[in-house]
Scaffold this motif. Structure first.
Motif, PDB file in Angstrom:
ATOM      1  N   PRO A   1       0.931  -1.225  -0.075  1.00 37.34           N
ATOM      2  CA  PRO A   1      -0.132  -0.077  -0.018  1.00 37.34           C
ATOM      3  C   PRO A   1       1.050   1.129  -0.067  1.00 37.34           C
ATOM      4  O   PRO A   1       2.051   1.132   0.464  1.00 37.34           O
ATOM      5  N   PRO A   2       0.367   2.263  -0.326  1.00 34.35           N
ATOM      6  CA  PRO A   2       1.000   3.536  -0.563  1.00 34.35           C
ATOM      7  C   PRO A   2       1.295   3.998   1.182  1.00 34.35           C
ATOM      8  O   PRO A   2       0.468   3.782   1.986  1.00 34.35           O
ATOM      9  N   THR A   3       2.127   4.992   1.300  1.00 35.89           N
ATOM     10  CA  THR A   3       2.566   5.672   2.541  1.00 35.89           C
ATOM     11  C   THR A   3       1.586   6.755   2.793  1.00 35.89           C
ATOM     12  O   THR A   3       1.470   7.658   2.068  1.00 35.89           O
ATOM     13  N   GLY A   4       0.698   6.841   3.919  1.00 43.17           N
ATOM     14  CA  GLY A   4       0.086   7.671   4.295  1.00 43.17           C
ATOM     15  C   GLY A   4      -1.450   7.962   3.628  1.00 43.17           C
ATOM     16  O   GLY A   4      -1.479   7.398   2.431  1.00 43.17           O
ATOM     17  N   PRO A   5      -2.087   8.773   4.257  1.00 41.63           N
ATOM     18  CA  PRO A   5      -3.572   8.701   3.419  1.00 41.63           C
ATOM     19  C   PRO A   5      -3.393   9.883   2.291  1.00 41.63           C
ATOM     20  O   PRO A   5      -2.625  10.792   2.036  1.00 41.63           O
TER      21      PRO A   5
END
Length: 255
Positions: free
Chosen positions: A81-85
């Protein structure tokens, strides 16, 4: 500033055609604008899945935002998943709207938050999103809906969102290099007010604003694109065209 059209079918996706979705890119930053039916699939055809840096939504009708549910799944459950919202700039009820769209019952809705995947920000003021200065204003539509004026590097694009004619659109579009305008029907006296623009009204808006170029979008599958364009050209003296899915349009300074 580069505009890429992910989808431009009005109100519903058409045959082989996604609903509203656009990318604006400058200085290595990717701003997604709208995320309607079929747009996540189209985004992955154009760019890596997690390559968008922020998302802006004009309003919360499905043809402009429904694929946010799938984007949540991708960002939540992907093995890498990507880092951070992801920053999401949207109308006030976006958080609860997306939870309700995703979860089929109250038990699941009460357990969801979404803020681990998205960071929600309201509209109605001037904000800096990466290299883009984004001005938003409430426009004429049945729900909380916004139009935008987006500037970067000395060039400016205005986007109507979904709206009938209103003073806010004239203000947002004044003097822009490119006006990206919806035109959902041809002109007729019995059209529902405060809902959409006709081709003629889109052209009149561009003419009043002194826009450098008119790009027409959001034409539903049941409306003649050629008739909408003819109306717009009859009212606007500058260059105008219908956008197409997959189309790329440079937003540059006028000479």
């Amino acid at each position: 500033m580069l505009l890429t059209v992910l989808g431009c079918s009005g109100s519903i996706p058409g045959p082989g055609a996604a609903a509203s979705g656009y990318l604006l890119e400058a200085d290595g930053f990717t701003l997604a604008l709208e995320f309607g039916n079929g747009v996540l699939s189209r985004f992955q055809e154009e760019r890596p899945l997690f390559s968008m840096d922020a998302l802006v939504l004009s309003h919360l009708h499905p043809d402009h935002c429904v694929d946010v549910s799938s984007l949540y799944v991708a960002r939540k459950y992907h093995p890498l998943p990507p880092t951070g919202p992801l920053p999401v700039h949207a109308p006030a009820e976006a958080h609860s709207r997306f939870i309700a769209a995703y979860a089929p019952n109250e038990a699941e809705r009460s357990s969801l938050d979404f803020t681990d995947v998205f960071s929600f920000h309201g509209l109605g003021s001037t904000v800096q999103i990466g290299p883009f200065t984004v001005d938003s204003a409430v426009v004429a539509h049945p729900c909380e809906a916004y139009g935008f004026r987006i500037s970067c590097g000395g060039v400016t694009l205005a986007y109507t969102g979904d709206s009938g004619p209103c003073p806010a659109l004239d203000s947002l579009a004044s003097g822009v290099d490119v006006l990206l305008s919806e035109a959902s029907w041809t002109h007729a006296p019995d059209r529902q007010p405060d809902l959409h623009l006709s081709g003629r009204e889109a052209g009149e808006l561009a003419e009043r604003a002194g826009a450098g170029r008119l790009l027409i979008t959001h034409v539903p599958p049941w409306t003649s694109r050629e008739d909408v364009l003819e109306e717009a050209r009859s009212a606007f003296g500058g260059p105008s065209e219908l956008v197409v899915q997959g189309g790329r349009y440079e937003v540059g300074e006028r000479t």
